[in-house]
Design an enzyme around this catalytic site. Structure first.
Site, PDB file in Angstrom:
ATOM      1  N   SER A  87       0.835  -1.200   0.000  1.00  0.00           N
ATOM      2  CA  SER A  87       0.000   0.000   0.000  1.00  0.00           C
ATOM      3  C   SER A  87       0.876   1.258   0.000  1.00  0.00           C
ATOM      4  O   SER A  87       1.586   1.519  -0.973  1.00  0.00           O
ATOM      5  CB  SER A  87      -0.967  -0.034   1.192  1.00  0.00           C
ATOM      6  OG  SER A  87      -1.927   0.985   1.085  1.00  0.00           O
ATOM      7  N   HIS A 193      -8.833   0.929   0.202  1.00  0.00           N
ATOM      8  CA  HIS A 193      -8.752  -0.102  -0.848  1.00  0.00           C
ATOM      9  C   HIS A 193     -10.123  -0.723  -1.128  1.00  0.00           C
ATOM     10  O   HIS A 193     -10.263  -1.942  -1.210  1.00  0.00           O
ATOM     11  CB  HIS A 193      -7.717  -1.179  -0.480  1.00  0.00           C
ATOM     12  CG  HIS A 193      -6.338  -0.632  -0.332  1.00  0.00           C
ATOM     13  ND1 HIS A 193      -5.624  -0.136  -1.409  1.00  0.00           N
ATOM     14  CD2 HIS A 193      -5.548  -0.468   0.757  1.00  0.00           C
ATOM     15  CE1 HIS A 193      -4.449   0.307  -0.975  1.00  0.00           C
ATOM     16  NE2 HIS A 193      -4.388   0.128   0.334  1.00  0.00           N
TER      17      HIS A 193
END
Length: 288
Positions: A87, A193
């Site tokens: 990420s 996400h």
């Protein structure tokens, strides 16, 4: 061969980078100027518990990861064969691959953290003991259509993302499954996400358009595709990362297929080291 991996949100801890800020005075001063506050004070003293607030966590981790990488290169003079980041850590992988300089990366991460922190009423939880397919089945069977799979961290560690009330509702459903060893709500305020980040993604896309990126000097594995980045599509790939799931298991399996691969985590903690060990135990290398 060696792959350097960079951790993302969740790896932050008070005191991180304490040995780096004075060594990299110029970059630390640059960071302070861009952020408008002392990065050293944030990381070492953690005033107002800001280190756990997304808009502060992301720049702090980016800076500590970046300085850790520069220190590593200084000491070993060895460039890795591949880089990957989880990420937020993907920005450090791109920095290591010279897609952009330290300053540009920090400006991107600051904006990303700000946009992501504005998305409230969201929640995320880690489901341990089920694989991605099994988690999807539970979501479908129990009509939890408003929940997305956010991270496939290891074969049996899947993170789900959605509105807080939906994640709360999912807890008892997953805990009732015999194979679930743990249902762990994460300390986040947004449904990262997932589809709930669509607006943040659109705004970030516009911001990305104002930057120029250089060709990559090291292959970077993308969270979205679990394959190496293509230099021409860095911007859309970074935008997609905000509302797509992090394919960490598949990324590591792709790298395992390359042959004798060592992994080294660069930055605070050893979260990724643990996940990689689990992937190596529970999954096969990716077949072409």
């Amino acid at each position: 061969m060696i792959t350097y991996v960079f951790p993302g949100q969740g790896s932050q801890k008070q005191g991180m980078g304490s040995e780096l800020f004075d060594e990299f005075k110029e970059l630390t001063a640059q960071a302070d100027e861009i952020l408008g506050y002392s990065i050293k004070r944030l990381c070492i003293e953690n005033p107002y518990s800001n280190l756990n607030k997304t808009q502060f966590t992301q720049p702090a981790l980016y800076v500590v990861n970046a300085l850790s990488y520069l220190k590593k290169i200084q000491e070993t003079d060895i460039k890795p064969d591949f880089v990957a980041g989880h990420s937020l850590g993907e920005y450090n992988a791109l920095f290591a691959a010279e897609a952009f300089d330290f300053e540009t990366g920090l400006k991107l991460v600051r904006k990303r953290g700000e946009l992501m922190s504005m998305v409230s009423n969201g929640g995320m939880a880690a489901v341990m003991g089920l694989n991605e397919e099994q988690v999807s089945e539970v979501l479908i069977d129990h009509h939890l259509h408003a929940i997305d799979i956010a991270n496939v961290n290891a074969p049996y560690q899947i993170v789900i993302s959605g509105q807080k009330e939906d994640i709360d509702k999912a807890a008892s459903i997953f805990e009732a499954k015999t194979d679930v060893t743990m249902f762990l709500p994460l300390n986040v305020s947004g449904a990262f996400h997932s589809r709930y980040m669509n607006h943040a993604k659109q705004e970030f896309e516009q911001f990305l358009d104002t930057f120029h990126f250089a060709p990559l000097s090291i292959p970077v594995i993308s969270n979205v595709y679990a394959r190496p980045y293509s230099s021409e599509v860095i911007k859309p790939t970074l935008a997609d990362q905000i509302n797509h799931s992090v394919k960490w298991t598949e990324s590591i399996r792709f790298l395992m297929e390359k042959g004798q691969m060592e992994f080294e985590e660069i930055g605070p903690g050893n979260v990724l080291t643990g996940l990689i060990r689990r992937i190596q135990t529970d999954a096969e290398p990716m077949t072409r």
